[in-house]
Write an enzyme that holds these catalytic residues in place. Structure first.
Site, PDB file in Angstrom:
ATOM      1  N   TYR A   1      -6.239 -16.558   4.541  1.00 33.66           N
ATOM      2  CA  TYR A   1      -5.823 -17.488   3.486  1.00 33.66           C
ATOM      3  C   TYR A   1      -5.173 -16.770   2.305  1.00 33.66           C
ATOM      4  CZ  TYR A   1      -9.151 -20.644   5.869  1.00 33.66           C
ATOM      5  OH  TYR A   1      -9.842 -21.391   6.794  1.00 33.66           O
TER       6      TYR A   1
ATOM      7  N   HIS B   1     -12.623 -15.167  13.011  1.00 34.20           N
ATOM      8  CA  HIS B   1     -11.777 -16.343  12.789  1.00 34.20           C
ATOM      9  C   HIS B   1     -11.233 -16.909  14.100  1.00 34.20           C
ATOM     10  CE1 HIS B   1      -9.027 -18.160   9.445  1.00 34.20           C
ATOM     11  NE2 HIS B   1      -9.353 -19.064  10.337  1.00 34.20           N
TER      12      HIS B   1
END
Length: 269
Positions: A42, A100
């Site tokens: 992010y 992730h």
């Protein structure tokens, strides 16, 4: 159905950065949110850390999640990436550290990166560990590697148009919490006639109906918003109880509409 240590709801921070993100975190913490979800990918860990540092909420009262990106799964790189994340976040530990995405094409063997993940936990840099975007087979493989109670959660896409029932049921049967991301299907829930009808009956929004449905399934949710009224609505949505008929109507909205499906994704269930 598994119980969880994860505060529900959490605050998702994907696509949020800078002063906008900091204000969202300040607003959310003031409303009572205590679970913040970020990730290396992010590119906002530093902003998240700055907002937490500016807050009056003590670090130990927060549940902070970050995730290791799939290009940092080789064990030495994984461990270095975690230290980089902690430095950006301005903390000695995260409450939850996730893989992730599973390694594309198993380029890095799962045993290698999961054992490195456990070593990070054993070093005190993560209170809990888990995975994200893992299939049923990959969850089972992970638990075979680490042991039946090693992982806290599998974070996967869950919304009324992609309900991921098999994965949710399997994770619950193996004692994992499911964390559902994109619970509002990037706003598409607001346009659905069934959700709008149920929302009108309760005097709430379709987004609140979708979040209440997620909670009814025993799934922790991490919606994202930049608006104070939406943040407040997301919080209050978890007090909304839907009837069995309403839950069945939402179950019928399943259409396999997967939003997060990059080229390196696993072969989905």
């Amino acid at each position: 159905m598994s119980t969880t240590l994860l505060p529900n709801p959490g605050l998702g921070t994907f696509r949020l950065k800078g002063d906008t993100l900091k204000q969202v975190i300040h607003d959310a913490l003031a409303m009572g949110y205590r679970h913040i979800d970020t990730a290396q990918m992010y590119e906002n860990e530093q902003d998240v850390g700055a907002a937490i540092a500016e807050s009056d909420v003590p670090r130990e009262s927060l549940f902070l999640t970050t995730k290791v990106w799939h290009d940092r799964l080789e064990p030495a790189s994984l461990k270095a990436s975690v230290q980089e994340s902690l430095d950006r976040l301005g903390t000695d530990y995260v409450d939850l550290l996730l893989i992730h995405w599973p390694s594309p094409e198993d380029e890095v063997p799962m045993a290698d990166y999961l054992n490195a993940l456990r070593e990070v936990q054993q070093a005190g840099q993560a209170r809990h560990i888990g995975v994200s975007n893992f299939t049923i087979a990959q969850v089972d493989q992970a638990l075979d590697i680490l042991g039946p109670e090693a992982l806290l959660t599998n974070q996967v896409e869950v919304h009324p148009f992609l309900q991921n029932r098999d994965v949710v049921a399997h994770c619950h049967s193996r004692g994992l919490t499911v964390t559902g991301y994109m619970p509002l299907a990037v706003g598409k829930v607001m346009e659905d006639a069934t959700l709008k009808h149920i929302a009108e009956d309760h005097g709430v929004t379709p987004a609140q109906v979708a979040l209440a449905w997620t909670r009814a399934r025993g799934v922790v949710t991490i919606p994202s918003s930049t608006r104070r009224d939406h943040l407040a609505g997301n919080l209050s949505a978890l007090d909304l109880t839907l009837s069995e008929d309403e839950l069945e109507a939402i179950a019928a909205l399943e259409r396999g509409e997967r939003i997060a499906n990059p080229g390196f994704a696993p072969d989905w269930d």
